[in-house]
Design a protein around this motif. Structure first.
Motif, PDB file in Angstrom:
ATOM      1  N   ASN A   1      14.593  29.872  36.992  1.00  0.00           N
ATOM      2  CA  ASN A   1      15.406  30.297  38.233  1.00  0.00           C
ATOM      3  C   ASN A   1      15.674  29.475  39.245  1.00  0.00           C
ATOM      4  O   ASN A   1      16.736  29.290  39.948  1.00  0.00           O
ATOM      5  CB  ASN A   1      15.054  31.772  38.660  1.00  0.00           C
ATOM      6  N   GLU A   2      14.375  28.684  39.569  1.00  0.00           N
ATOM      7  CA  GLU A   2      14.456  27.903  40.637  1.00  0.00           C
ATOM      8  C   GLU A   2      15.312  26.808  40.430  1.00  0.00           C
ATOM      9  O   GLU A   2      16.158  26.134  41.078  1.00  0.00           O
ATOM     10  CB  GLU A   2      13.006  27.351  41.025  1.00  0.00           C
ATOM     11  N   MET A   3      15.217  26.218  39.384  1.00  0.00           N
ATOM     12  CA  MET A   3      15.822  24.775  38.728  1.00  0.00           C
ATOM     13  C   MET A   3      17.396  25.427  38.641  1.00  0.00           C
ATOM     14  O   MET A   3      18.084  24.270  38.567  1.00  0.00           O
ATOM     15  CB  MET A   3      15.251  24.500  37.586  1.00  0.00           C
ATOM     16  N   ALA A   4      17.760  26.594  38.399  1.00  0.00           N
ATOM     17  CA  ALA A   4      19.110  26.735  38.159  1.00  0.00           C
ATOM     18  C   ALA A   4      20.000  26.380  39.506  1.00  0.00           C
ATOM     19  O   ALA A   4      21.159  26.193  39.490  1.00  0.00           O
ATOM     20  CB  ALA A   4      19.215  27.916  37.754  1.00  0.00           C
ATOM     21  N   ALA A   5      19.200  26.449  40.679  1.00  0.00           N
ATOM     22  CA  ALA A   5      20.079  26.272  41.847  1.00  0.00           C
ATOM     23  C   ALA A   5      20.135  24.686  42.165  1.00  0.00           C
ATOM     24  O   ALA A   5      20.610  24.499  43.340  1.00  0.00           O
ATOM     25  CB  ALA A   5      19.157  26.977  42.936  1.00  0.00           C
ATOM     26  N   CYS A   6      19.463  23.929  41.407  1.00  0.00           N
ATOM     27  CA  CYS A   6      19.539  22.686  41.786  1.00  0.00           C
ATOM     28  C   CYS A   6      20.638  21.763  41.214  1.00  0.00           C
ATOM     29  O   CYS A   6      20.762  21.784  39.759  1.00  0.00           O
ATOM     30  CB  CYS A   6      18.213  21.955  41.182  1.00  0.00           C
TER      31      CYS A   6
ATOM     32  N   GLY B   1      15.288  20.592  30.942  1.00  0.00           N
ATOM     33  CA  GLY B   1      16.675  20.946  30.445  1.00  0.00           C
ATOM     34  C   GLY B   1      16.774  20.931  28.849  1.00  0.00           C
ATOM     35  O   GLY B   1      17.611  21.895  28.610  1.00  0.00           O
ATOM     36  N   GLU B   2      16.194  20.507  28.220  1.00  0.00           N
ATOM     37  CA  GLU B   2      16.256  20.234  26.708  1.00  0.00           C
ATOM     38  C   GLU B   2      15.528  21.906  26.192  1.00  0.00           C
ATOM     39  O   GLU B   2      16.382  22.457  25.337  1.00  0.00           O
ATOM     40  CB  GLU B   2      15.396  19.255  26.164  1.00  0.00           C
ATOM     41  N   ALA B   3      14.646  22.361  26.948  1.00  0.00           N
ATOM     42  CA  ALA B   3      14.191  23.758  26.539  1.00  0.00           C
ATOM     43  C   ALA B   3      15.251  24.921  26.847  1.00  0.00           C
ATOM     44  O   ALA B   3      15.024  25.735  26.488  1.00  0.00           O
ATOM     45  CB  ALA B   3      13.084  23.834  27.000  1.00  0.00           C
ATOM     46  N   THR B   4      15.608  24.799  28.178  1.00  0.00           N
ATOM     47  CA  THR B   4      16.421  25.929  28.700  1.00  0.00           C
ATOM     48  C   THR B   4      17.924  25.887  28.734  1.00  0.00           C
ATOM     49  O   THR B   4      18.638  26.648  28.895  1.00  0.00           O
ATOM     50  CB  THR B   4      15.855  25.938  30.128  1.00  0.00           C
ATOM     51  N   TRP B   5      18.396  24.583  28.109  1.00  0.00           N
ATOM     52  CA  TRP B   5      19.826  24.258  28.046  1.00  0.00           C
ATOM     53  C   TRP B   5      20.280  24.154  29.513  1.00  0.00           C
ATOM     54  O   TRP B   5      21.590  24.183  29.878  1.00  0.00           O
ATOM     55  CB  TRP B   5      20.933  25.010  27.568  1.00  0.00           C
TER      56      TRP B   5
ATOM     57  N   ARG C   1      27.470  25.964  36.481  1.00  0.00           N
ATOM     58  CA  ARG C   1      27.449  24.481  36.336  1.00  0.00           C
ATOM     59  C   ARG C   1      27.510  24.108  34.805  1.00  0.00           C
ATOM     60  O   ARG C   1      27.964  22.999  34.366  1.00  0.00           O
ATOM     61  CB  ARG C   1      25.974  24.156  36.811  1.00  0.00           C
ATOM     62  N   ARG C   2      27.144  25.076  33.856  1.00  0.00           N
ATOM     63  CA  ARG C   2      27.299  24.738  32.669  1.00  0.00           C
ATOM     64  C   ARG C   2      28.769  24.476  32.135  1.00  0.00           C
ATOM     65  O   ARG C   2      29.204  23.694  31.352  1.00  0.00           O
ATOM     66  CB  ARG C   2      26.655  25.987  31.742  1.00  0.00           C
TER      67      ARG C   2
END
Length: 642
Positions: A494-499, A528-532, A405-406
């Motif tokens: 990890n959970e939000m990476a799937a969103c 989002g700002e903390a983890t990119w 997604r990045r």
């Protein structure tokens, strides 16, 4: 790689002939004297048809050795439980103590009753069948019963061969000895094998297909007389299992039941293992490693068009009544070559796909969306069940791992066809009703609290799809997050990476509800700002049919403006006015570089980063100019000196 020796443990009362049985097998001689317990004996692999070594462990039945006995029993792969044919009390002890003790220890390995000293049986004693039938009926865990004589070296090797066979080719997973029929898992596996071998799909194995099957499993063809013999055996007992065209499924299953009843279960196991099954009658792990599905947290797995077309054909093949939906029986038949329906026991798939009303059958869109969701959530399970459904090509052709997604954000586009939307919001905001609407359900008044994550998926018609920007379809998977779990999910990288997109639902008439949605939106932006790992967001203003709270309207409008988001989408699920909310969710997900919420702190950081980038760029340009000027100066000086 060869397996360790098959571990056989011999138990029974003192004097029943345990040690003599083991020595006779190892030396082919009857020992005149044996110690109370002999050391473990290794029987070489060339003694048995399966060519596997065996380790036979003797035990003591003395009370003081009880702990050691239990330890050995629990390490056994098969148990030989002995009694003396000339001693009725040793036989009575099987029922009175030994078998209840094995049940107490929860022994699940094969148990073989062995009558030793058969040469000493008295003619006045009951026959073996008369003695054994009642105990076999009461203790179904008994695999088989045999008699032997160590003194006469009669039947000794048969006992150990049967023990080894019970481990390497267990009858338990295949056959129900109480009902005298194949177990369902075995039927599912053999049915899949039948369909794979039925290459012309006419529901019959003709002579060519039977020979191909024989060559694949046993590396030897069947002669014409042998083929006729096989069909004749089936016809004698099950005329409906064979026709002039060949062997049908019923006949194929009957043959395997016959093999097992005649203690030739190794034949069925050879077939099963040739087609990839393990002892649990599921595909072996190594068959599920291609493709590997290795991916980053922000990548997902999707089915290819080839796989989707195969699933469409499977759907149509099993839609017996032609209503473009699969009812319970049709769906059960579709998965009859799988160990089980993968959606039946997993709560994630409960009521998660579109069904027709009022029959409740799974529609084509619901079926395909459910498969897309399973591939997204558990690609290994999707791979396994696609193989169970007899997918005809290399499994690698069925799946694709999406780009990160990045990278999609940098390219300002995505090639994904399946999008997962996390749905956040306060209780009673209408999250569940939104998921129901995706499934085509009518609005139902009343609130039922969602205690755990709930899923819904469907195919959604969209505009501006593909390179030409025309109409097309995407699959939307919505995951409702209960409010008491929202903070934990939003903070889990990890959970939000799937969103793919986060939807924040609120009740327009409730200031508390809108405040909660904005609070959660703020956490998403901070995450989002903390983890990119920046996730696009959308606000959904539900219950637009009620009088709106003016403060809530102002607050949400200001936050959307400050965070760079579009205005909330007003909907009324009660009135059926959805304002194309599902299409808008997908449009946001398809442009992953937009609709990214940003806080004031994030804006400052972005400006600072931009300034630093500009400064670095300016410095680089300045250094380049200075270097170029220096080179020109050196050239000029050199020429002047000449």
């Amino acid at each position: 790689m060869s397996r360790p020796p098959v571990r056989i443990v011999v138990i029974g009362d003192k004097g029943t002939g345990k040690s003599s049985l083991i020595v006779a097998a190892a030396t082919e001689e009857f020992p005149e004297k044996t110690p109370p317990v002999i050391p473990p004996a290794r029987l070489p692999p060339d003694l048995f048809p399966d060519k596997e070594a065996m380790l036979v462990v003797d035990t003591s039945s003395r009370p003081e050795d009880r702990k050691t006995l239990e330890e050995e029993i629990l390490k056994a792969e098969a148990i030989l439980l002995t009694y003396a044919c000339d001693n009725q009390s040793s036989f009575d002890r099987l029922h009175a103590w030994w078998l209840p003790e094995l049940r107490r220890l929860h022994v699940s390995v094969p148990i073989i009753l062995v009558g030793c000293k058969s040469d000493l049986r008295n003619d006045s004693q009951p026959g073996p069948d008369q003695m054994l039938q009642p105990i076999m009926h009461e203790h179904r865990e008994i695999d088989s019963c045999m008699e032997c004589s160590a003194q006469k070296i009669h039947g000794v090797m048969d006992v150990f061969h049967q023990a080894e066979k019970s481990v390497l080719h267990p009858i338990g997973p295949l056959f129900d000895q109480r009902k005298l029929c194949l177990k369902p898992a075995c039927v599912h596996a053999l049915k899949r094998i039948f369909r794979l071998c039925d290459t012309d799909r006419d529901d019959v194995l003709d002579d060519i297909e039977l020979n191909n099957f024989q060559m694949k499993c046993f590396d030897a063809p069947l002669q014409p007389a042998e083929l006729e013999g096989v069909k004749s055996v089936v016809f004698d007992k099950m005329p409906a299992g064979v026709s002039d065209r060949g062997l049908n499924l019923a006949g194929f299953l009957y043959l395997h039941a016959l093999f097992i009843e005649k203690a030739r279960q190794e034949t069925t196991w050879t077939v099963l293992r040739t087609f990839g099954y393990g002892n649990d009658l599921r595909l072996r792990d190594e068959l599920l490693e291609n493709p590997s599905f290795k991916r980053a947290p922000d990548q997902s797995v999707e089915l290819t068009p080839v796989a989707m077309e195969f699933l469409k054909q499977m759907f149509l093949l099993h839609d017996d009544d032609g209503d473009n939906a699969l009812n319970r029986d049709e769906l059960e038949e579709l998965f009859s070559t799988s160990p089980a329906n993968p959606w039946a026991s997993d709560p994630r798939y409960t009521d998660s796909a579109e069904v027709n009303v009022p029959m409740g059958a799974l529609t084509m869109d619901g079926f395909l969306a459910q498969w897309a969701m399973m591939t997204l959530l558990d690609p290994r399970a999707a791979l396994a069940h696609l193989i169970y459904l007899t997918y005809p090509q290399d499994p690698a052709t069925a799946f694709v791992v999406t780009d990160r997604r990045r990278g999609d954000r940098k390219r300002k586009q995505t090639k994904r066809n399946v999008f997962q939307c996390f749905v956040f919001g306060a209780e009673k905001a209408g999250k569940s009703a939104l998921l129901d609407r995706l499934l085509g359900k009518q609005f139902e008044a009343g609130h039922v609290r969602t205690a755990s994550d709930r899923y819904a998926t469907n195919v959604v018609e969209c505009e501006n799809v593909g390179e030409e920007g025309g109409k097309g379809t995407k699959v939307l998977v919505m995951r409702e997050i209960p409010d008491d779990r929202a903070k934990k999910v939003l903070e889990d990288v990890n959970e939000m990476a799937a969103c793919d997109v986060a939807a924040f639902v609120y009740d327009t008439s409730s200031r508390t509800s809108s405040h909660r949605a904005l609070e959660l939106l703020e956490k998403l932006a901070e995450h989002g700002e903390a983890t990119w790992n920046e996730v696009p967001a959308i606000l959904v203003a539900n219950k637009d049919d009620l009088d709106p709270d003016s403060v809530a309207i102002g607050a949400t409008a200001k936050v959307c403006l400050d965070m760079g988001l579009a205005n909330p989408i007003p909907i009324s699920l009660k009135l059926g006015d959805t304002a194309n909310v599902f299409q808008q969710i997908i449009e946001v997900a398809m442009k992953p570089h937009l609709s990214i919420p940003i806080t004031e702190k994030g804006k400052v950081h972005k400006r600072y980063k931009h300034m630093c980038t500009q400064a670095v760029y300016a410095t680089a340009v300045g250094m380049t100019v200075l270097a170029a000027g220096y080179i020109v100066y050196r050239v000029y000086t050199s020429r002047k000196q000449q």
